[in-house]
Write a protein that holds these residues in place. Sequence first.
Motif, PDB file in Angstrom:
ATOM      1  N   ASN A  89       3.618 -14.515   4.845  1.00 56.65           N
ATOM      2  CA  ASN A  89       2.963 -13.221   5.068  1.00 56.65           C
ATOM      3  C   ASN A  89       2.725 -12.452   3.770  1.00 56.65           C
ATOM      4  O   ASN A  89       2.364 -11.274   3.830  1.00 56.65           O
ATOM      5  CB  ASN A  89       3.807 -12.377   6.025  1.00 56.65           C
ATOM      6  N   LEU A  90       2.873 -13.092   2.635  1.00 50.96           N
ATOM      7  CA  LEU A  90       2.701 -12.366   1.375  1.00 50.96           C
ATOM      8  C   LEU A  90       1.279 -11.840   1.212  1.00 50.96           C
ATOM      9  O   LEU A  90       1.083 -10.689   0.795  1.00 50.96           O
ATOM     10  CB  LEU A  90       3.101 -13.257   0.197  1.00 50.96           C
ATOM     11  N   ASP A  91       0.265 -12.647   1.530  1.00 49.26           N
ATOM     12  CA  ASP A  91      -1.114 -12.148   1.476  1.00 49.26           C
ATOM     13  C   ASP A  91      -1.320 -11.026   2.495  1.00 49.26           C
ATOM     14  O   ASP A  91      -1.937  -9.991   2.198  1.00 49.26           O
ATOM     15  CB  ASP A  91      -2.112 -13.279   1.766  1.00 49.26           C
ATOM     16  N   ARG A  92      -0.811 -11.225   3.690  1.00 53.35           N
ATOM     17  CA  ARG A  92      -0.946 -10.225   4.752  1.00 53.35           C
ATOM     18  C   ARG A  92      -0.235  -8.925   4.359  1.00 53.35           C
ATOM     19  O   ARG A  92      -0.742  -7.820   4.603  1.00 53.35           O
ATOM     20  CB  ARG A  92      -0.392 -10.788   6.059  1.00 53.35           C
ATOM     21  N   ASN A  93       0.929  -9.037   3.745  1.00 48.28           N
ATOM     22  CA  ASN A  93       1.663  -7.840   3.311  1.00 48.28           C
ATOM     23  C   ASN A  93       0.867  -7.049   2.285  1.00 48.28           C
ATOM     24  O   ASN A  93       0.879  -5.809   2.301  1.00 48.28           O
ATOM     25  CB  ASN A  93       3.017  -8.230   2.707  1.00 48.28           C
ATOM     26  N   ALA A 114      -2.313  -6.768   2.073  1.00 55.28           N
ATOM     27  CA  ALA A 114      -3.351  -6.021   2.794  1.00 55.28           C
ATOM     28  C   ALA A 114      -2.759  -4.851   3.574  1.00 55.28           C
ATOM     29  O   ALA A 114      -3.301  -3.739   3.565  1.00 55.28           O
ATOM     30  CB  ALA A 114      -4.107  -6.962   3.734  1.00 55.28           C
ATOM     31  N   LEU A 115      -1.631  -5.085   4.224  1.00 48.37           N
ATOM     32  CA  LEU A 115      -1.041  -4.054   5.086  1.00 48.37           C
ATOM     33  C   LEU A 115      -0.477  -2.874   4.310  1.00 48.37           C
ATOM     34  O   LEU A 115      -0.372  -1.763   4.851  1.00 48.37           O
ATOM     35  CB  LEU A 115       0.061  -4.666   5.945  1.00 48.37           C
ATOM     36  N   THR A 116      -0.086  -3.101   3.058  1.00 49.70           N
ATOM     37  CA  THR A 116       0.549  -2.011   2.298  1.00 49.70           C
ATOM     38  C   THR A 116      -0.443  -1.186   1.485  1.00 49.70           C
ATOM     39  O   THR A 116      -0.040  -0.332   0.690  1.00 49.70           O
ATOM     40  CB  THR A 116       1.635  -2.573   1.363  1.00 49.70           C
ATOM     41  N   ALA A 117      -1.727  -1.382   1.713  1.00 44.09           N
ATOM     42  CA  ALA A 117      -2.743  -0.593   1.005  1.00 44.09           C
ATOM     43  C   ALA A 117      -2.533   0.919   1.120  1.00 44.09           C
ATOM     44  O   ALA A 117      -2.769   1.647   0.155  1.00 44.09           O
ATOM     45  CB  ALA A 117      -4.143  -0.982   1.497  1.00 44.09           C
ATOM     46  N   PRO A 118      -2.078   1.452   2.275  1.00 42.74           N
ATOM     47  CA  PRO A 118      -1.887   2.907   2.351  1.00 42.74           C
ATOM     48  C   PRO A 118      -0.862   3.455   1.362  1.00 42.74           C
ATOM     49  O   PRO A 118      -0.883   4.659   1.058  1.00 42.74           O
ATOM     50  CB  PRO A 118      -1.418   3.116   3.800  1.00 42.74           C
ATOM     51  N   TRP A 119       0.030   2.605   0.854  1.00 45.83           N
ATOM     52  CA  TRP A 119       1.062   3.069  -0.081  1.00 45.83           C
ATOM     53  C   TRP A 119       0.725   2.703  -1.522  1.00 45.83           C
ATOM     54  O   TRP A 119       1.564   2.859  -2.407  1.00 45.83           O
ATOM     55  CB  TRP A 119       2.417   2.466   0.307  1.00 45.83           C
ATOM     56  N   HIS A 120      -0.487   2.220  -1.767  1.00 44.34           N
ATOM     57  CA  HIS A 120      -0.855   1.810  -3.123  1.00 44.34           C
ATOM     58  C   HIS A 120      -0.732   3.001  -4.079  1.00 44.34           C
ATOM     59  O   HIS A 120      -1.277   4.074  -3.840  1.00 44.34           O
ATOM     60  CB  HIS A 120      -2.293   1.278  -3.153  1.00 44.34           C
ATOM     61  N   GLY A 121       0.011   2.799  -5.150  1.00 47.95           N
ATOM     62  CA  GLY A 121       0.193   3.851  -6.144  1.00 47.95           C
ATOM     63  C   GLY A 121       1.308   4.827  -5.846  1.00 47.95           C
ATOM     64  O   GLY A 121       1.630   5.671  -6.688  1.00 47.95           O
ATOM     65  N   ALA A 122       1.919   4.747  -4.672  1.00 48.17           N
ATOM     66  CA  ALA A 122       3.010   5.658  -4.325  1.00 48.17           C
ATOM     67  C   ALA A 122       4.302   5.192  -4.993  1.00 48.17           C
ATOM     68  O   ALA A 122       4.534   4.000  -5.180  1.00 48.17           O
ATOM     69  CB  ALA A 122       3.198   5.713  -2.814  1.00 48.17           C
ATOM     70  N   ALA A 123       5.137   6.145  -5.356  1.00 45.22           N
ATOM     71  CA  ALA A 123       6.420   5.845  -5.983  1.00 45.22           C
ATOM     72  C   ALA A 123       7.555   6.030  -4.980  1.00 45.22           C
ATOM     73  O   ALA A 123       7.433   6.781  -4.011  1.00 45.22           O
ATOM     74  CB  ALA A 123       6.647   6.752  -7.190  1.00 45.22           C
ATOM     75  N   ILE A 124       8.652   5.338  -5.218  1.00 49.64           N
ATOM     76  CA  ILE A 124       9.873   5.550  -4.429  1.00 49.64           C
ATOM     77  C   ILE A 124      10.553   6.812  -4.932  1.00 49.64           C
ATOM     78  O   ILE A 124      10.840   6.941  -6.126  1.00 49.64           O
ATOM     79  CB  ILE A 124      10.809   4.331  -4.548  1.00 49.64           C
ATOM     80  N   SER A 125      10.807   7.738  -4.022  1.00 54.48           N
ATOM     81  CA  SER A 125      11.300   9.055  -4.425  1.00 54.48           C
ATOM     82  C   SER A 125      12.798   9.229  -4.253  1.00 54.48           C
ATOM     83  O   SER A 125      13.390  10.130  -4.853  1.00 54.48           O
ATOM     84  CB  SER A 125      10.575  10.148  -3.632  1.00 54.48           C
ATOM     85  N   VAL A 126      13.437   8.395  -3.431  1.00 52.41           N
ATOM     86  CA  VAL A 126      14.872   8.560  -3.194  1.00 52.41           C
ATOM     87  C   VAL A 126      15.660   7.941  -4.346  1.00 52.41           C
ATOM     88  O   VAL A 126      15.130   7.115  -5.099  1.00 52.41           O
ATOM     89  CB  VAL A 126      15.290   7.921  -1.852  1.00 52.41           C
ATOM     90  N   PRO A 127      16.939   8.317  -4.522  1.00 52.54           N
ATOM     91  CA  PRO A 127      17.750   7.701  -5.577  1.00 52.54           C
ATOM     92  C   PRO A 127      17.766   6.185  -5.447  1.00 52.54           C
ATOM     93  O   PRO A 127      17.881   5.646  -4.345  1.00 52.54           O
ATOM     94  CB  PRO A 127      19.145   8.297  -5.335  1.00 52.54           C
ATOM     95  N   TYR A 156       6.162 -11.660  11.086  1.00 53.83           N
ATOM     96  CA  TYR A 156       7.161 -11.538  10.013  1.00 53.83           C
ATOM     97  C   TYR A 156       6.620 -10.735   8.833  1.00 53.83           C
ATOM     98  O   TYR A 156       7.027 -10.947   7.694  1.00 53.83           O
ATOM     99  CB  TYR A 156       7.597 -12.928   9.536  1.00 53.83           C
ATOM    100  N   THR A 157       5.728  -9.790   9.088  1.00 43.71           N
ATOM    101  CA  THR A 157       5.202  -8.983   7.993  1.00 43.71           C
ATOM    102  C   THR A 157       6.245  -7.979   7.524  1.00 43.71           C
ATOM    103  O   THR A 157       7.252  -7.721   8.182  1.00 43.71           O
ATOM    104  CB  THR A 157       3.946  -8.203   8.425  1.00 43.71           C
ATOM    105  N   ILE A 158       5.974  -7.377   6.379  1.00 44.45           N
ATOM    106  CA  ILE A 158       6.891  -6.368   5.838  1.00 44.45           C
ATOM    107  C   ILE A 158       7.008  -5.178   6.789  1.00 44.45           C
ATOM    108  O   ILE A 158       8.062  -4.529   6.859  1.00 44.45           O
ATOM    109  CB  ILE A 158       6.443  -5.918   4.426  1.00 44.45           C
ATOM    110  N   LEU A 159       5.965  -4.902   7.579  1.00 39.80           N
ATOM    111  CA  LEU A 159       6.042  -3.806   8.547  1.00 39.80           C
ATOM    112  C   LEU A 159       7.008  -4.157   9.675  1.00 39.80           C
ATOM    113  O   LEU A 159       7.748  -3.291  10.164  1.00 39.80           O
ATOM    114  CB  LEU A 159       4.663  -3.484   9.110  1.00 39.80           C
TER     115      LEU A 159
END
Length: 318
Positions: free
Chosen positions: A235-239, A241-254, A69-72
Motif C-alpha cells: 500500500n505504499l503507492d496508495r498511502n 495518494a491518500l496522504t495528500a491532504p497532509w502534504h507539507g504539514a508538520a507534526i506539532s506534538v512533542p 492495509y492502508t495507513i488510514l
Amino acid sequence: MPIVTANGINIAYRDEGQGPALLLCHGWPELGHSWRHQVPALVAAGYRVIVPDMRGFGGTDAPGAVEDYTILHLVGDMVCLLDSLKINRCTIVGHDWGAPVAWHAALMRPDRFRAVAGLAVPWSPRGPHGSLVGMARAQGLDRFYMLWFQEPGVAEADLGRDPYETHRRLLVGASGASAAMGKGWPLMIAEGKGLVESCPSVDVLPGWLNEDDLQVYAATYARTGYRGGLNWYRNLDRNWALTAPWHGAAISVPACFIAGQLDGVLRMPGMDKALRAMDGVTCTDFRGTTLVPGAGHWVQQEAPAEVNSALLAFLAGL
C-alpha cells in the motif's frame, strides 16, 4: 491476550499498569512480543501500557483485501482501540513499520496522541515525487526488497517455507553485530534468490535473542503466514495518494527518535536528510535523537536498558 473489536477487526492486545497511557506499535516481521523488555519497565515507572498485535499480525485479524492495509486503516485501528478502551489521549511509540503508524497518528490526530516516539524509522513526510517503491520502480530497481514484496504470493512462499529459519536469519541479519561484520540482510535481493536465502545463515543466536523468543515468532508465523504484514508494503503507492491532504504539514506534538547507531535503515537514501529535518522542520516540538552504540535495527530488543532510559526521559519531560 484479550481481544477487542475496533475499526471493524478483532485486535489482540496486552494492557498492563495504571497511569498515563502509552500505546506501543510493533513492526515487521514482528509481534507485540517485541516490546517484552519495555512493558515491565514502563509499568514500573507508573504508566498504563497497551501493546497490540497490529493489523495482519499474530492474534489480530488479517483482512483478505490488499487495500485494507492502508495507513488510514492502521492509524484508524489505533484510534478505535483507544475508543474501545475509553482512553481519550495517549503517547504513541512505534518501531520499524510501527513508526510510520505512530508518526502519522501524531500528524493526523494530535487531539488523541499527545506525544510520539519513533524507533528505527525517522519521520519522512510525504514527498513530491511519489512513494519509495514508486521511485525505486522508476529507477529500475526491481530487486529492491520492497519492490520484490509487491507481487502477492512470491514473498509469502519464500518467507513461509520455514518460519523458524526465516526469523532466525532476518532478526540476526538486521542486528548491530551483523552490520558491524558487513553481514546484514541486503536491500537488493540477489537474482534467482529470495530474501531468506539472501540473508546469511546463523550459527549461534546472539544474547538478545534467545531460543524461546525465536520460537514465539516462528510458531506464530507458522500459524498466520506472512501475507498480512506484507500487505502493508503493498500500500505504499496508495498511502502516498491518500496522504495528500497532509502534504507539507508538520507534526506539532512533542516527538523524539531512537535508533541503533548501526541500523541499516539510517543508511538508506534520504534518511540523513529526514533525521536532520525532524529537528524543528518536520516536527515543531522535537525533543531529540538517541542513537544507541552497537545496536542495529531491533534496537528495543538489542539494547532494552538504553531504549527504556531514553523513553522514560522523554516521557518525564512531557
